[in-house]
Motif scaffolding. Structure first.
Motif, PDB file in Angstrom:
ATOM      1  N   MET A 136       0.841  -1.185   0.000  1.00 12.76           N
ATOM      2  CA  MET A 136       0.000   0.000   0.000  1.00 12.76           C
ATOM      3  C   MET A 136       0.883   1.244   0.000  1.00 12.76           C
ATOM      4  O   MET A 136       1.997   1.224   0.491  1.00 12.76           O
ATOM      5  CB  MET A 136      -0.926  -0.027   1.218  1.00 12.76           C
ATOM      6  N   THR A 137       0.358   2.311  -0.536  1.00 16.03           N
ATOM      7  CA  THR A 137       1.085   3.576  -0.602  1.00 16.03           C
ATOM      8  C   THR A 137       0.298   4.667   0.114  1.00 16.03           C
ATOM      9  O   THR A 137      -0.893   4.502   0.401  1.00 16.03           O
ATOM     10  CB  THR A 137       1.296   4.014  -2.068  1.00 16.03           C
ATOM     11  N   PHE A 138       0.965   5.789   0.342  1.00 14.70           N
ATOM     12  CA  PHE A 138       0.264   6.931   0.931  1.00 14.70           C
ATOM     13  C   PHE A 138      -0.897   7.371   0.042  1.00 14.70           C
ATOM     14  O   PHE A 138      -1.968   7.715   0.538  1.00 14.70           O
ATOM     15  CB  PHE A 138       1.218   8.111   1.139  1.00 14.70           C
ATOM     16  N   GLU A 139      -0.677   7.341  -1.254  1.00 19.62           N
ATOM     17  CA  GLU A 139      -1.733   7.776  -2.182  1.00 19.62           C
ATOM     18  C   GLU A 139      -2.959   6.861  -2.084  1.00 19.62           C
ATOM     19  O   GLU A 139      -4.095   7.326  -2.110  1.00 19.62           O
ATOM     20  CB  GLU A 139      -1.193   7.819  -3.616  1.00 19.62           C
ATOM     21  N   ASP A 192       2.338  14.846   6.773  1.00 16.59           N
ATOM     22  CA  ASP A 192       3.427  14.958   7.756  1.00 16.59           C
ATOM     23  C   ASP A 192       4.364  13.762   7.679  1.00 16.59           C
ATOM     24  O   ASP A 192       5.591  13.915   7.792  1.00 16.59           O
ATOM     25  CB  ASP A 192       2.863  15.102   9.172  1.00 16.59           C
ATOM     26  N   LEU A 193       3.819  12.573   7.482  1.00 11.77           N
ATOM     27  CA  LEU A 193       4.667  11.390   7.330  1.00 11.77           C
ATOM     28  C   LEU A 193       5.489  11.468   6.045  1.00 11.77           C
ATOM     29  O   LEU A 193       6.670  11.130   6.032  1.00 11.77           O
ATOM     30  CB  LEU A 193       3.828  10.112   7.344  1.00 11.77           C
ATOM     31  N   GLU A 194       4.869  11.926   4.972  1.00  9.33           N
ATOM     32  CA  GLU A 194       5.590  12.059   3.701  1.00  9.33           C
ATOM     33  C   GLU A 194       6.746  13.037   3.829  1.00  9.33           C
ATOM     34  O   GLU A 194       7.827  12.814   3.272  1.00  9.33           O
ATOM     35  CB  GLU A 194       4.647  12.524   2.592  1.00  9.33           C
ATOM     36  N   LYS A 195       6.543  14.114   4.552  1.00  8.28           N
ATOM     37  CA  LYS A 195       7.594  15.125   4.735  1.00  8.28           C
ATOM     38  C   LYS A 195       8.812  14.564   5.453  1.00  8.28           C
ATOM     39  O   LYS A 195       9.917  15.071   5.283  1.00  8.28           O
ATOM     40  CB  LYS A 195       7.053  16.324   5.523  1.00  8.28           C
ATOM     41  N   LEU A 196       8.603  13.526   6.269  1.00  5.94           N
ATOM     42  CA  LEU A 196       9.725  12.923   6.978  1.00  5.94           C
ATOM     43  C   LEU A 196      10.702  12.244   6.022  1.00  5.94           C
ATOM     44  O   LEU A 196      11.885  12.123   6.323  1.00  5.94           O
ATOM     45  CB  LEU A 196       9.229  11.896   8.009  1.00  5.94           C
ATOM     46  N   ASP A 212      -1.920   3.000  11.678  1.00  9.77           N
ATOM     47  CA  ASP A 212      -0.862   1.994  11.700  1.00  9.77           C
ATOM     48  C   ASP A 212      -0.319   1.725  10.296  1.00  9.77           C
ATOM     49  O   ASP A 212       0.898   1.632  10.101  1.00  9.77           O
ATOM     50  CB  ASP A 212      -1.390   0.706  12.334  1.00  9.77           C
ATOM     51  N   SER A 213      -1.208   1.628   9.315  1.00  9.69           N
ATOM     52  CA  SER A 213      -0.780   1.372   7.933  1.00  9.69           C
ATOM     53  C   SER A 213       0.113   2.492   7.416  1.00  9.69           C
ATOM     54  O   SER A 213       1.138   2.235   6.777  1.00  9.69           O
ATOM     55  CB  SER A 213      -1.991   1.224   7.012  1.00  9.69           C
ATOM     56  N   ALA A 214      -0.270   3.728   7.699  1.00  6.93           N
ATOM     57  CA  ALA A 214       0.533   4.865   7.244  1.00  6.93           C
ATOM     58  C   ALA A 214       1.895   4.881   7.939  1.00  6.93           C
ATOM     59  O   ALA A 214       2.922   5.149   7.304  1.00  6.93           O
ATOM     60  CB  ALA A 214      -0.210   6.175   7.492  1.00  6.93           C
ATOM     61  N   ALA A 215       1.923   4.568   9.226  1.00 11.69           N
ATOM     62  CA  ALA A 215       3.192   4.527   9.957  1.00 11.69           C
ATOM     63  C   ALA A 215       4.099   3.428   9.400  1.00 11.69           C
ATOM     64  O   ALA A 215       5.315   3.609   9.281  1.00 11.69           O
ATOM     65  CB  ALA A 215       2.942   4.320  11.444  1.00 11.69           C
TER      66      ALA A 215
END
Length: 114
Positions: free
Chosen positions: A1-4, A45-49, A93-96
């Protein structure tokens, strides 16, 4: 899975379907939109990391989203119940995990009030 993919499959879509089945009116356009906005900020915010995020950096973003959701839940008369709680946890959790966090624990529990 992706952020998108996560952006396109937020749990709020399912919540509206649950509501139609139960004939309840827990959700409003306002609380759904507010939740979507908080979840979009979380992903951004996660993507920016970036790809080299530390566990501490990811967990700080997790903490922020959980606290934001706590505030939304209170503001909108405690609309997050068991199913919504589980859906939000899976999403967070999935996004992390996509961001690089490896954990077998409930990463929201420490701050979660919903």
């Amino acid at each position: 899975m992706t952020f998108e993919e996560l952006r396109k499959n937020k749990p709020t879509t399912q919540w509206l379907e649950y509501e139609e089945l139960d004939n309840e009116e827990i959700f409003t356009e306002e609380n759904i939109n507010a939740t979507n906005e908080v979840l979009d900020i979380y992903i951004s915010d996660l993507e920016k990391l970036g790809n080299n995020a530390t566990e501490e950096e990811i967990m700080q973003v997790v903490k922020e989203v959980v606290i934001r959701i706590n505030k939304l839940n209170e503001k909108y008369d405690y609309f997050i119940e068991t199913i919504e709680r589980e859906d939000l946890y899976i999403f967070i959790d999935s996004a992390a995990l996509i961001a690089g966090l490896e954990s077998d624990e409930d990463i929201t529990e420490e701050w979660r009030e919903w």
